[in-house]
Write an enzyme that holds these catalytic residues in place. Structure first.
Site, PDB file in Angstrom:
ATOM      1  N   GLN B 237       1.038  -0.906   0.113  1.00 53.54           N
ATOM      2  CA  GLN B 237      -0.184  -0.152  -0.080  1.00 53.54           C
ATOM      3  C   GLN B 237       1.174   0.926  -0.033  1.00 53.54           C
ATOM      4  OE1 GLN B 237      -3.174  -1.833   2.765  1.00 53.54           O
ATOM      5  NE2 GLN B 237      -3.358  -0.312   2.627  1.00 53.54           N
ATOM      6  N   ARG B 384      -9.100  -0.629   7.451  1.00 55.16           N
ATOM      7  CA  ARG B 384     -10.246   0.442   6.518  1.00 55.16           C
ATOM      8  C   ARG B 384     -10.701   1.469   7.598  1.00 55.16           C
ATOM      9  NH1 ARG B 384     -14.104  -1.502   2.287  1.00 55.16           N
ATOM     10  NH2 ARG B 384     -14.776   0.474   0.847  1.00 55.16           N
ATOM     11  N   CYS B 385      -9.488   2.256   8.341  1.00 50.22           N
ATOM     12  CA  CYS B 385      -9.486   2.999   9.096  1.00 50.22           C
ATOM     13  C   CYS B 385      -8.312   4.605   9.222  1.00 50.22           C
ATOM     14  CB  CYS B 385     -10.187   2.803  10.484  1.00 50.22           C
ATOM     15  SG  CYS B 385      -9.113   2.488  11.737  1.00 50.22           S
ATOM     16  N   GLU B 760     -13.046   4.723   4.361  1.00 49.62           N
ATOM     17  CA  GLU B 760     -12.886   3.994   5.052  1.00 49.62           C
ATOM     18  C   GLU B 760     -14.121   4.728   6.395  1.00 49.62           C
ATOM     19  OE1 GLU B 760      -8.489   3.708   5.563  1.00 49.62           O
ATOM     20  OE2 GLU B 760      -9.305   5.798   6.118  1.00 49.62           O
TER      21      GLU B 760
END
Ligand SMILES: Cc1cc2nc3c(=O)[nH]c(=O)nc-3n(C[C@H](O)[C@H](O)[C@H](O)COP(=O)(O)OP(=O)(O)OC[C@H]3O[C@@H](n4cnc5c(N)ncnc54)[C@H](O)[C@@H]3O)c2cc1C
Lengths: 287, 806
Positions: B237, B384-385, B760
């Protein structure tokens, strides 16, 4: 998740398959749809040296009616059961159950023979076969024999199959017209095995239960025929008290393992609820 | 004007710029199976590596015998910690300032820890080799319960830290303690609690789970001995960060390291960090001179690389009788597993958990977080945050419901009463953040009106009465969640990773024919950057999005960026894109002025080019300017039309939203049915509404999974009991509820295009909405808080514990 090495064979007849199994010995395993066996091989929980693939054996396929019995070849897939008019007409409970097994991809490959021969308490077809009074044809090099589904299961992954034997077909007596049936399965999601499931096949007369068979999935090391529970409902109109009695009788024979689906107490409790719901739904369908 | 002249609307539409529901350009290849993922990389002579892993959670490694393994045909090498020590790589630094074993060095500290790396000519041979490596272990008592980690007699997990009373984030209180992090004014908060009319205290746990992208972590490392160059294709990522980390720990010159992130099949935070697989594959390639591939399987992914959450949050709110909050106190016990490998900005050991005051005007607050070691896999990534924001949002949103219950108030009313008001922005929170913009009450009221909130409450009361009379076995819950996120890490004043400021970057090059390429420091894992980045450029400089190619993930061509996670791409890289485009536009304006023979100030922008003020027919399109940039620039100006921008954001952005979930639960089986889920998101300026909707659907599905069953659970011996998709809840389309999405728009005042980031939000806001619905359903039976996950058997157990089932 990578299987170990194995040799692959693809016989064309039952006789050839049996010969292979007997000459290759204990380390040989029949391969049907592979949807139970291959995942175990990928985890190396199963490490057969020889796989005898049954897909080339045409004689193991097909669904036919013999008088009051439906005979299903071991290599008939769950998808083929769903597509069959004969099954839809005479054994609709098979359709209801097959639709609760995993997803279309699994059903395109997974066979009835593999499902009942596997001996995994999570498989759905075995309890159904018990409730329907089905029997299995087992063939080995010393001949063929018929074993009742209710006599077949001995423990988790232990069955009456002798080494070198094949299960070639399943014979199911056709339930009487107007019978009621239901398969109630609680699962966490598509692709999951039952937290608890119950199969019911019954007939009604004058608003009362005349005959009834109840069988349970994944609530013990083997599928269970809940005979006391079935007895408890005969002659009743399935009033709430009777349903509770049946559930209690069924729970009394359950011995599920605790797993991520829930603790023992929960699995038994919902096992009882599946019995009640299946009885009610089956009665509603009977005429 | 003749009929052929396009109208303004047509010109606008042709750009497919911001606000357009442009179809995703990357889907052309994805939907045809033509994506190019790491596992698609197949190089001549490529070898395969795979791990021997520990069956124990805690054990001493007495002996590793590779004799039989090396006899397996195709097996070339078995690498152990001893091998790695020769190149000083048996341990590696983590992003959180700790060190982590690459391969077991004397001890194993969690089940499935990497013990040896078998290198072979193919994957099958590698696995056959693994099964022949004999490891002798001496089991040690495992430490699984985080609440026992700091007991006096707790087993010592990290012998390498013996005698170290200070860690990367300050003093350590115990041999299993990592750090304590405190924020806020303790005295003021204590005083607020002393004076409070109403208080409560509740331990709110957010269980351990896993980002579980469908594509697991993997890489191909290829070392060219002649050139001394290392090329790594990986599911990264943050590819540039990986390049720098490799340069620092492998002591290779950074220009000789080429990191390539090809298409990525989901990341969700799992692919931010560095894992032993990468190091082992690189070492194996350097040693053999051949490319080496390492691909995790599903079980390895779930059990070894980067869990998320595992926060145990003791929460207290002080309030007046009327429900005005006056203080917040939170203590977190943070289970980090065996090594502190959290992927947070370096100075933030608990991420941005201090956003825990949420959307409410708390005059004072105090937070402390204790990080501890246990015999579990390392990680603690932002699934996802944005860095621990999900935990914070869950904590405060659950706590507000508990307070409402305690006060006998409606939870939505309580929120409306305590929201930060629009005129308070920029708002300085008690725990140190400056919220950029928000209009919370408007969003909350819109949500309540849409779902007909008061009617739902009436229906619920009626159903509760029916339940009490024995007429139904179903209970109903309405879950309200109003979250504020903090995303876009981040300003160099408070954010860095290993000393590198968390800016992001974009380079745009326009070609003579009016097309171009944009290279960006972010890295899409499915978010659709190739689509949306071109839309920003289209609107900024009037070149159709279809004529802009977006490229990411190759560290040789992309400008240095910090990658994609924490919803930072739009807030940071998106801003860099707009800024680079504006540099281009400024030069284009000079060229246009020269060609139109007017002063620059006499020009004004008009959709896709410049026109002379007051003379609308005197225009020059961007397409023509591109051509001119390559043959007739003003005297003294360099030819060409390109720009680079590195953007250091002045602040974070603060997206928010109002979610409402309606759920029924059958108490006899615990089976629930999500009847309705409404999600209103405010992410500021909306670049592509269709992509936003897709992001919200995906994030809500994850939130649903987490709240309703998805967990990484260990038994008392430290065995993972949820290590495959049979038991780790990954919902299919059949289980997934229907999603209703909605929006308001409150632009970020400091962001060049006013955008805030949305990827997110649905995970952050969704989890409390589901959990609050379950808790709301049970509350009339006397419960105040039921821990997640709310799977069937736990719902049944809750009902049973409350006396609702026999
Ligand atoms: C994700 C997933 C979910 C599933 N969920 C369910 C579920 O909910 N309920 C359910 O019932 N099943 C489920 N299954 C299993 C599936 O139905 C299998 O297909 C079935 O259990 C086995 O059939 P098979 O043809 O695939 O057999 P195989 O996997 O090929 O064989 C299974 C075993 O039976 C033996 N065997 C096979 N055929 C014969 C034969 N003719 N004679 C003797 N021995 C034989 C094999 O040697 C092997 O030991 C699931 C499978 C998957 C992958």
């Amino acid at each position: 998740m990578i299987p170990g090495p194995f040799n692959y064979y693809r016989p064309a007849t039952v006789a050839d398959a049996l010969k292979l199994l007997s000459t290759l010995g204990d380390e040989a395993r029949p391969l049907a749809g592979g949807h139970s066996l291959v995942p175990m091989m990928k985890l190396r929980l199963a490490t057969p040296e020889h796989l005898v693939d049954l897909h080339g054996v045409a004689d193991l396929k097909g669904i036919r009616r013999e008088g009051n019995t439906v005979v299903i070849g071991a290599m008939t897939t769950q998808h083929e059961l769903l597509a069959s008019d004969e099954i839809g007409r005479s054994l609709p409970i098979l359709d209801e159950t097959a639709l609760l097994i995993a997803d279309p991809q699994v059903r395109y490959r997974g066979t009835i023979g593999g499902n009942v021969a596997n001996g995994d308490p999570g498989n759905d077809m075995p309890a159904l076969m018990m409730a329907l009074g089905a029997s299995y044809r087992l063939e080995g090099k010393s001949g063929a024999r018929e074993v009742a589904a209710s006599e077949f299961y001995q423990g988790a992954y232990f069955t009456a199959l002798e080494p070198g034997e094949l299960l070639t077909s399943v014979a199911i007596p056709v339930p009487s017209a107007g019978h009621g049936y239901a398969y109630e399965k609680l699962k966490r999601k598509v692709g999951d095995y039952a937290t608890a499931a119950a199969a019911v096949v019954l007939t009604m007369a004058g608003g009362k239960v005349a005959t009834c068979k109840i069988a349970l999935t994944n609530l013990s090391e083997t599928p269970l025929l809940a005979e006391d529970a079935a007895k408890a409902v005969i002659g009743t109109s399935l009033d709430p008290a009777t349903l509770k009695k049946a559930a209690a009788a069924a729970e009394a024979i359950m011995s599920p393992a605790a797993d991520a689906r829930g603790p023992v107490e929960y699995r038994k409790h919902v096992g009882g609820i599946m019995v009640m719901r299946a009885l009610q739904r089956a009665a509603g369908r009977a005429s | 004007m003749n009929d052929m002249t396009p109208t303004r609307e047509q010109r606008e539409a042709k750009l497919e710029g911001m606000g357009c529901k442009r179809k995703r350009v990357e889907d052309i290849r994805f939907t045809q199976g033509k994506g190019n993922y790491v596992d698609d990389v197949k190089l001549p002579g490529m070898l395969h590596g795979d791990f021997v892993r520990s069956p124990h959670a805690h054990a001493r490694v007495k002996k590793i015998d590779d004799t039989e393994a090396l006899k397996v045909p195709g097996v070339l090498a078995v690498i152990t910690a001893e091998t790695l020590k020769t190149v000083n790589l048996a341990w590696m630094p983590t992003l959180a300032g700790d060190v982590q074993m690459v391969l077991a060095d004397g001890k194993v500290l969690f089940q499935n820890q990497e013990v040896a790396f078998v290198v072979a000519t193919d994957r099958y041979a590698a696995d056959d080799g693994i099964n022949k490596v004999v490891v002798e272990y001496e089991p040690l008592p495992p430490l699984i319960d985080p609440f026992k980690a700091m007991d006096k007699d707790a087993p010592v997990l990290r012998e390498d830290l013996a005698g170290k009373t200070t860690g990367a984030h300050g003093p350590r209180k115990h041999h299993n303690h990592i750090f304590e992090w405190t924020v806020g004014d303790k005295d003021l908060t204590d005083a607020a609690f002393r004076k409070a009319e109403v208080t409560f205290k509740e331990m709110i746990s957010y269980h351990r789970t896993h980002p579980s992208p469908l594509e697991t972590c993997q890489c191909v490392c290829s070392f060219d001995k002649i050139r001394g160059e290392l090329t790594i294709w990986g599911t990264f990522q943050a590819p540039h960060v990986i390049r720098t980390v490799v340069a620092l720990i492998a002591k290779l010159p950074e220009q000789k390291i080429h990191v390539i992130s090809p298409d990525i099949g989901g990341g969700f935070g799992n692919k931010v960090g560095a894992y032993p697989g990468y190091i082992c594959a690189a070492v194996a390639s350097i040693v053999t001179g051949k490319p080496v591939k390492w691909v995790e399987d599903r079980i390895e992914n779930l059990t070894a690389t980067s869990f998320a959450r595992d926060y145990h949050m003791t929460t207290e709110i002080a309030s007046t009788k009327e429900g005005k909050v006056t203080g917040l106190r939170v203590h977190v016990l943070a289970d980090h597993g065996a090594f502190d490998a959290c992927a947070d900005p370096s100075k933030w050991p608990a991420g941005f958990f201090n956003i825990v005051t949420g959307s409410y005007d708390f005059p004072t607050a105090h937070l402390s977080v204790d990080g501890i070691y246990t015999n579990k896999a390392p990680g603690g990534v932002a699934y996802r945050c944005s860095f621990r924001v999900t935990e914070a949002a869950y904590c405060i949103e659950r706590a507000m419901d508990i307070l409402a219950q305690k006060l006998g108030m409606d939870p939505a009313e309580l929120r409306l009463k305590n929201f930060i008001k629009p005129e308070q922005f920029p708002y300085h929170s008690a725990l140190g953040w400056e919220y950029d913009s928000g209009d919370y009450a408007t969003a909350m009221k819109k949500a309540m009106e849409t779902v007909k909130y008061s009617e739902l409450r009436k229906e619920q009361s009626a159903l509760r009465e029916a339940f009490k009379r024995g007429e139904t076995r179903e209970i109903m819950g309405v879950g309200v969640s109003f979250f504020t996120e903090i995303v876009g890490a981040g300003p160099s004043k408070n954010c860095d990773i290993l000393g590198i400021a968390m800016f992001d970057s974009c380079e745009i090059r326009l070609h003579p024919t009016g097309a171009g390429i944009a290279r960006v420091g972010s890295k899409s894992q499915g978010q659709g950057h190739e689509t949306t980045w071109a839309q920003i450029i289209a609107t900024e400089i009037g070149i159709p999005a279809d004529d802009i190619m977006v490229e990411e993930g190759n560290t040789d061509t992309a400008p240095y960026g910090l990658g994609t996670y924490g919803s930072r791409s739009t807030p940071v890289a998106g801003a860099a894109i707009a800024m680079a485009a504006r540099k281009i536009k400024a030069k284009a304006q000079m060229i246009a002025a020269y060609k139109l023979e007017v002063h620059e100030d006499d020009l004004e922008w008009d959709i896709d080019g410049f026109r002379v003020k007051g003379l609308p027919e005197k225009t020059m399109s961007m397409k023509d300017i591109c051509w001119a940039a390559y043959n007739s620039v003003p005297p003294g100006m360099e030819p060409g039309l390109e720009a680079v921008s590195y953007y250091d954001p002045p602040n974070m952005t603060y997206p928010f939203g109002a979610y409402i979930c309606v759920m029924n639960i059958d108490v006899d089986t615990g089976v629930y049915k999500v009847r309705r889920f409404y999600a209103l998101d405010d992410c500021g300026t909306r670049i592509n509404p269709m992509i936003i909707e897709g992001q919200v659907h995906g994030g809500l599905t994850e939130a649903f999974a987490i709240a309703m069953g998805q967990e990484i659970r260990y038994d008392a011996d430290g065995n993972v009991v949820t290590g495959s998709f049979m038991d780790f809840f990954m919902p299919t389309a059949v289980e997934t509820p229907h999603w209703e999405t909605d929006f308001t728009v409150t632009p970020s005042p400091h962001h060049p295009i006013g955008a805030k980031g949305v990827g997110e939000s649905p995970n952050v806001g969704g989890v409390p909405a589901f959990s609050n619905a379950v808790n709301d359903a049970f509350s009339f039976l006397g419960s105040t808080h039921i821990q997640m996950p709310h799977d069937y058997w736990r719902n049944w157990k809750a009902a049973k514990d409350l006396g609702a089932v026999a």
